[in-house]
Design a protein around this motif. Structure first.
Motif, mmCIF file in Angstrom:
data_model
loop_
_atom_site.group_PDB
_atom_site.id
_atom_site.type_symbol
_atom_site.label_atom_id
_atom_site.label_comp_id
_atom_site.label_asym_id
_atom_site.label_seq_id
_atom_site.Cartn_x
_atom_site.Cartn_y
_atom_site.Cartn_z
ATOM 1 N N PRO A 86 -5.170 -4.955 9.598
ATOM 2 C CA PRO A 86 -5.589 -4.232 8.391
ATOM 3 C C PRO A 86 -5.731 -2.738 8.670
ATOM 4 N N ARG A 96 -16.256 1.929 4.170
ATOM 5 C CA ARG A 96 -14.927 1.727 3.589
ATOM 6 C C ARG A 96 -14.841 2.492 2.267
ATOM 7 N N VAL A 113 -13.420 2.224 -0.601
ATOM 8 C CA VAL A 113 -12.713 1.331 -1.521
ATOM 9 C C VAL A 113 -12.458 1.986 -2.873
ATOM 10 N N TYR A 167 -6.903 3.622 -0.451
ATOM 11 C CA TYR A 167 -7.412 2.422 0.216
ATOM 12 C C TYR A 167 -6.558 1.213 -0.154
ATOM 13 N N ARG A 168 -6.288 1.032 -1.431
ATOM 14 C CA ARG A 168 -5.495 -0.123 -1.877
ATOM 15 C C ARG A 168 -4.050 -0.010 -1.407
ATOM 16 N N HIS A 210 -4.140 -1.049 2.285
ATOM 17 C CA HIS A 210 -4.723 -2.361 2.580
ATOM 18 C C HIS A 210 -4.069 -3.505 1.807
ATOM 19 N N ASP A 211 -3.602 -3.237 0.588
ATOM 20 C CA ASP A 211 -3.144 -4.336 -0.258
ATOM 21 C C ASP A 211 -1.694 -4.171 -0.735
ATOM 22 N N GLN A 212 -1.417 -3.099 -1.475
ATOM 23 C CA GLN A 212 -0.149 -2.957 -2.161
ATOM 24 C C GLN A 212 0.371 -1.545 -1.986
ATOM 25 N N THR A 219 4.299 -5.134 -0.721
ATOM 26 C CA THR A 219 2.923 -5.305 -0.272
ATOM 27 C C THR A 219 2.674 -4.382 0.913
ATOM 28 N N ALA A 220 1.411 -4.222 1.269
ATOM 29 C CA ALA A 220 1.093 -3.379 2.425
ATOM 30 C C ALA A 220 1.714 -3.955 3.695
#
Length: 414
Positions: A70, A84, A86, A91-92, A95-97, A103-104
């Motif tokens: 991560p 964090r 967030v 951040y997203r 970490h995510d997308q 995707t990340a």
């Protein structure tokens, strides 16, 4: 004249009449993919090298290892800690997308493949009205060119989806440079180790041809008489059709007219074929700094040293890559005003986790010495928090001198 025109003219019917338009194999190799022909005669480029199993394994190990960690965007605290971030759009993304399509994990994996094979990773940076990064679109490194502006800053020219070329500012490009950078670009390990990789590819190709031709080298057919040219050619064709190839392996050989078959038994071991392949596998793993056991070389691996080899991989191989990523993220994806408040960091805790017994013993020491509280341990172990788990323990023999070096005596109830 552009390189496309050179290739077209080189293969035109008039190419032989005009030596200026002809190109060598080395020129053609450089034009179509940044590769070159090794001394073994094998064309080595980032694409062809991926067909060599050891290179493929090394790049997969690096790419999947980085992508599985991560990447967290943190906000610095006044007390020296971190939280964090967030609420920040980056951040997203990390970490995510990465964007609407990737995707990340896919973004980090693909870009890390380019980094490990080509020495550079690029992405187009999508920003909002505040200049904050809200998306990353990976770019193929091969068509990206870099020039210098008058103030020494890099200028990037990339190929857009409609195949047009566009010049982008540094703020629009996220650029991670690989090892041994030369100017504004990193250098490809495949290009630098071309001869070693070419030798490994040649050995692998030799093995494939050996199996295709019947596992063993060709033997000799002895005839008591004398055969003419057409008869020899017919005999060779018929013998190859009936007895060569894996599908014919093990078939009994039927000979006529007093012929005898004598195999030329050059064992692959005697020719040091197997040892050569092992050596090339170990050498290429060392070039990518991947431990031997991760490329399926378990000759010197034991139950007791695998964990230490994994730790060595994290410290000496992964950590330099992660540092490149983290510092490039801070430079390219944060605005100048954000860099003093935010920073990105990969979590490597999962790679450093030992077996269950060792973890529990370490957690117990951490709780007993007041380093962690039980709820912090439960978070690490992906468990829900419990009531009363936020309290830190303090051993009775570790109180400061102001308290007499021991726990204070509790007040008596009235």
């Amino acid at each position: 004249m552009g390189w496309i025109d050179r290739i077209r003219n080189a293969f035109s019917p008039r190419a032989e009449q005009n030596s200026i338009n002809t190109i060598t194999m080395e020129d053609y190799a450089r034009m179509i993919g940044g590769g070159a022909v090794a001394d073994t005669g094998i064309y080595v480029s980032p694409e062809t090298a991926l067909r060599y199993t050891t290179v493929l394994i090394c790049i997969r190990v690096l790419a999947e290892s980085v992508a599985s960690l991560p990447c967290i965007l943190y906000r610095r605290r006044q007390d020296g800690g971190k939280d964090r971030a967030v609420d920040h759009p980056l951040y997203r993304v990390l970490h995510d997308q990465a964007n609407a399509t990737f995707t990340a994990f896919e973004y980090f994996e693909g870009t890390m493949c380019n980094l490990a094979s080509r020495g550079n990773g690029y992405a187009y940076v999508d920003r909002n009205s505040k200049g904050q990064t809200i998306g990353l679109t990976p770019l193929h490194p091969d068509p990206v060119t870099i020039t210098q502006a008058g103030d020494w800053t890099p200028k990037y020219e990339v190929t857009l989806p409609d195949n047009t070329r566009a010049k982008l500012r540094p703020s629009q490009i996220h650029h991670i440079r690989g090892p041994l950078p030369k100017g504004y670009v990193g250098r490809s390990m495949i290009a630098l180790a071309r001869e070693a990789i070419g030798l490994g590819m040649a050995a692998e190709s030799f093995g494939s041809h050996m199996y295709r031709n019947g596992v063993r080298p060709t033997g000799m057919l002895e005839h008591p008489g004398q055969l003419g040219g057409p008869a020899i050619e017919n005999l060779r064709t018929q013998f190859a059709d009936k007895y060569s190839g894996l599908e014919n392996a093990g078939k009994p050989i039927i000979l006529e007219e007093g012929m005898k078959f004598q195999a030329l038994s050059i064992d692959p071991v005697d020719a040091q074929y197997i040892e050569s392949r092992k050596f090339q596998r170990t050498e290429i793993a060392g070039i990518f700094r991947v431990p031997a056991h991760l490329v399926n070389d378990l000759d010197r691996a034991t139950f007791s040293n695998i964990e230490h080899q994994t730790l060595d991989f994290i410290v000496h191989s992964l950590r330099p890559w992660l540092k490149r990523w983290e510092q490039a993220i801070n430079r390219d994806l944060l605005t100048p005003g954000e860099r003093s408040e935010y920073f990105a960091e990969f979590l490597i805790d999962d790679f450093l986790r030992g077996d269950f017994k060792s973890r529990m013993e370490g957690y117990a020491l951490g709780i007993q010495n007041g380093i962690w509280n039980p709820n912090e341990i439960r978070i690490r172990e992906n468990s829900n928090l419990r009531d009363g788990g936020d309290e830190y323990w303090k051993p009775t023999n570790m109180y400061p001198p102001s308290e007499g070096g021991k726990a204070p005596t509790p007040a008596k109830a009235a």
